[in-house]
Structure formats: C-alpha cells, structure tokens
Motif scaffolding. Structure first.
Motif, mmCIF file in Angstrom:
data_model
loop_
_atom_site.group_PDB
_atom_site.id
_atom_site.type_symbol
_atom_site.label_atom_id
_atom_site.label_comp_id
_atom_site.label_asym_id
_atom_site.label_seq_id
_atom_site.Cartn_x
_atom_site.Cartn_y
_atom_site.Cartn_z
ATOM 1 N N ARG A 10 -29.046 39.907 -47.042
ATOM 2 C CA ARG A 10 -29.641 39.599 -48.619
ATOM 3 C C ARG A 10 -29.431 38.153 -48.744
ATOM 4 O O ARG A 10 -29.596 37.991 -50.149
ATOM 5 C CB ARG A 10 -28.903 40.392 -49.685
ATOM 6 C CG ARG A 10 -28.943 41.914 -49.496
ATOM 7 C CD ARG A 10 -28.103 42.450 -50.677
ATOM 8 N NE ARG A 10 -28.089 43.833 -50.582
ATOM 9 C CZ ARG A 10 -28.787 44.964 -50.998
ATOM 10 N NH1 ARG A 10 -29.903 44.549 -51.600
ATOM 11 N NH2 ARG A 10 -28.403 45.978 -50.766
ATOM 12 N N ALA A 11 -29.542 37.306 -47.873
ATOM 13 C CA ALA A 11 -29.496 35.861 -48.044
ATOM 14 C C ALA A 11 -30.922 35.316 -48.374
ATOM 15 O O ALA A 11 -31.182 34.347 -48.970
ATOM 16 C CB ALA A 11 -28.998 35.193 -46.880
ATOM 17 N N VAL A 12 -31.874 35.644 -47.791
ATOM 18 C CA VAL A 12 -33.289 35.193 -47.582
ATOM 19 C C VAL A 12 -34.080 36.112 -48.244
ATOM 20 O O VAL A 12 -34.214 37.427 -47.978
ATOM 21 C CB VAL A 12 -33.875 35.035 -46.093
ATOM 22 C CG1 VAL A 12 -35.219 34.536 -46.198
ATOM 23 C CG2 VAL A 12 -32.969 34.254 -45.562
ATOM 24 N N PRO A 13 -34.888 35.798 -49.453
ATOM 25 C CA PRO A 13 -35.847 36.648 -50.019
ATOM 26 C C PRO A 13 -36.937 37.165 -49.167
ATOM 27 O O PRO A 13 -37.594 36.192 -48.287
ATOM 28 C CB PRO A 13 -36.469 35.991 -51.371
ATOM 29 C CG PRO A 13 -35.771 34.455 -51.216
ATOM 30 C CD PRO A 13 -34.947 34.245 -50.013
ATOM 31 N N GLY A 14 -37.742 38.341 -49.515
ATOM 32 C CA GLY A 14 -38.931 38.538 -48.893
ATOM 33 C C GLY A 14 -38.784 39.979 -48.123
ATOM 34 O O GLY A 14 -39.745 40.370 -47.593
ATOM 35 N N HIS A 15 -37.589 40.540 -48.328
ATOM 36 C CA HIS A 15 -37.374 41.910 -47.546
ATOM 37 C C HIS A 15 -37.297 42.776 -48.515
ATOM 38 O O HIS A 15 -36.666 42.812 -49.744
ATOM 39 C CB HIS A 15 -35.798 41.856 -46.931
ATOM 40 C CG HIS A 15 -36.067 40.710 -45.738
ATOM 41 N ND1 HIS A 15 -36.509 41.036 -44.668
ATOM 42 C CD2 HIS A 15 -35.511 39.531 -45.723
ATOM 43 C CE1 HIS A 15 -36.143 40.171 -43.785
ATOM 44 N NE2 HIS A 15 -35.677 39.273 -44.367
ATOM 45 N N TRP A 16 -38.205 43.991 -48.685
ATOM 46 C CA TRP A 16 -38.498 44.802 -49.820
ATOM 47 C C TRP A 16 -38.115 46.207 -49.411
ATOM 48 O O TRP A 16 -38.047 46.676 -48.141
ATOM 49 C CB TRP A 16 -39.935 44.873 -49.901
ATOM 50 C CG TRP A 16 -40.634 43.643 -50.702
ATOM 51 C CD1 TRP A 16 -40.890 42.446 -49.779
ATOM 52 C CD2 TRP A 16 -40.527 42.983 -51.944
ATOM 53 N NE1 TRP A 16 -41.156 41.499 -50.651
ATOM 54 C CE2 TRP A 16 -41.054 41.947 -51.976
ATOM 55 C CE3 TRP A 16 -40.547 43.730 -53.209
ATOM 56 C CZ2 TRP A 16 -41.547 41.165 -53.293
ATOM 57 C CZ3 TRP A 16 -40.941 43.165 -54.172
ATOM 58 C CH2 TRP A 16 -41.563 41.909 -54.208
ATOM 59 N N GLU A 17 -37.720 47.055 -50.358
ATOM 60 C CA GLU A 17 -37.466 48.291 -50.316
ATOM 61 C C GLU A 17 -38.357 49.070 -51.065
ATOM 62 O O GLU A 17 -38.720 48.673 -51.937
ATOM 63 C CB GLU A 17 -36.084 48.859 -50.513
ATOM 64 C CG GLU A 17 -34.999 48.148 -49.890
ATOM 65 C CD GLU A 17 -33.693 48.560 -50.220
ATOM 66 O OE1 GLU A 17 -33.319 49.354 -51.157
ATOM 67 O OE2 GLU A 17 -32.664 47.975 -49.524
ATOM 68 N N GLY A 18 -38.814 50.305 -50.497
ATOM 69 C CA GLY A 18 -40.113 51.134 -51.420
ATOM 70 C C GLY A 18 -39.621 52.661 -51.432
ATOM 71 O O GLY A 18 -38.788 53.101 -50.555
ATOM 72 N N ASP A 19 -40.069 53.175 -52.385
ATOM 73 C CA ASP A 19 -40.095 54.395 -52.649
ATOM 74 C C ASP A 19 -40.886 55.107 -53.596
ATOM 75 O O ASP A 19 -41.682 54.408 -54.230
ATOM 76 C CB ASP A 19 -38.635 55.132 -53.186
ATOM 77 C CG ASP A 19 -37.920 56.222 -52.849
ATOM 78 O OD1 ASP A 19 -38.816 57.161 -52.227
ATOM 79 O OD2 ASP A 19 -37.012 56.583 -53.423
ATOM 80 N N LEU A 20 -40.894 56.545 -53.707
ATOM 81 C CA LEU A 20 -41.756 57.087 -54.875
ATOM 82 C C LEU A 20 -41.045 57.767 -55.940
ATOM 83 O O LEU A 20 -39.830 58.376 -55.682
ATOM 84 C CB LEU A 20 -42.626 58.171 -54.438
ATOM 85 C CG LEU A 20 -43.875 57.900 -53.340
ATOM 86 C CD1 LEU A 20 -44.560 58.956 -52.918
ATOM 87 C CD2 LEU A 20 -44.814 57.027 -54.137
#
Length: 181
Positions: free
Chosen positions: A64-74
C-alpha cells in the motif's frame, strides 16, 4: 471442539441408503428424509476463463505504498435486481461508484467498468483486484480497453480485498439491504 451441521446430518442418515428413519425425519427442519446435494454436479465452479490469481499481483500493491492499485466489488440491491459497482483505491481509500442501471450481467459490468476506469489517470491504473463473481467473465476485455492489470482473489476469501469489503460495509449505511439501487 465444534460440531458442524454437516457432521450431525451425516451421523443421522443411514449410511447404506442415504435416508433417515421416519421418526427422525420429523425432527429435521427441512422435513426431508433424503439428502440433496448442495451443488449440482454438472455446474462448473469457476466461470472466469484464464484468470490471474492474486498471488501474482505485484508486492507494491500489498505494501500500500504506491497509489494506483484498486479493489472492486458489487453491492446488490433489493432481491438482487439492481447493483452498484465499487472501486476503492488501496492506498488512499478513494472510492468510485459504478452505476449499473440495466443489471449486472458480465456484458453490462464490462462496459460500465471500462468506462469508469478510463476516467482514472494512467499513472493511477496499476491493478484491479476482484472476487471470482461471474460478472467479471469478460475481464480480459476490460483489462485491454482500460489498460489495467486485473487479478482475482481465492474463492471465499474476502479478506484478500479487505479495503473493498470494509468500504462496502460503510456504504451499506447509505444503501441498506433491501434498497432499490
């Protein structure tokens, strides 16, 4: 020690016939004397072709050091007739909602998700992690069109997308279960 319901049922059913004595059948909640399998034998478990497992996701996403990694769900609405997609950035917690007015089949999620991800600046499109829901069957098209790497969690492992699960819990305050989304 704990005893699961499955263990109790296995001990009650007659091993050779797979049925119960009549006097025991009355005590069961379902009232069935014969067992029914939980899953149909001809149904495939995984309907996502060539998925990339979360273990192959870059280590920087875990840190979690670099932004740009996403998590998704419904988030599903009343009687599972409506849905909202959520995208949560792992470092900052920035959340984007994906409007799904026509349903949440694979084609509809693909189009809406691609459109939403394309609004994110290129430098903040490193990866997206999703569960193994059938709505992401067209993940490869989303990956190519939105220029983002997509990874999938293990089945029944929501802690692998903890930020998304926590955010969805918070969103449920505004969209309680039973709400038409």
């Amino acid at each position: 020690m704990r005893v699961s319901p499955e263990t109790i049922y296995q001990s009650l059913y007659v091993q050779s016939r797979g049925a119960l004595r009549r006097d025991l059948t009355r005590c069961l909640r379902t009232g069935r004397a014969l067992r029914r399998p939980c899953r149909q034998a001809n149904k495939r478990r995984n309907q996502i072709p060539d998925m990339i497992n979360i273990t192959e996701r870059p280590a920087e996403a875990d840190a979690r050091a670099v932004p740009g990694h996403w998590e998704g769900d419904l988030i599903l609405g009343h009687n599972c007739r409506s849905a909202i997609g959520t995208l949560v950035e792992r470092t900052t917690g920035y959340t984007m909602l994906v409007h799904l007015p026509d349903g949440y089949k694979a084609e509809q999620v693909r189009d809406a998700l691609t459109k939403k991800i394309q609004t994110i600046p290129d430098i903040l499109r490193a990866s997206l992690t999703w569960d193994q829901g059938s709505e992401m069957r067209d993940w490869q098209q989303v990956s190519v069109a939105a220029d983002i790497d997509i990874y999938f969690c293990d089945p029944h492992a929501p802690w692998q997308r903890g930020t998304s699960e926590n955010t969805n819990g918070l969103l449920r305050q505004y969209f309680p279960k039973g709400t038409d989304l």
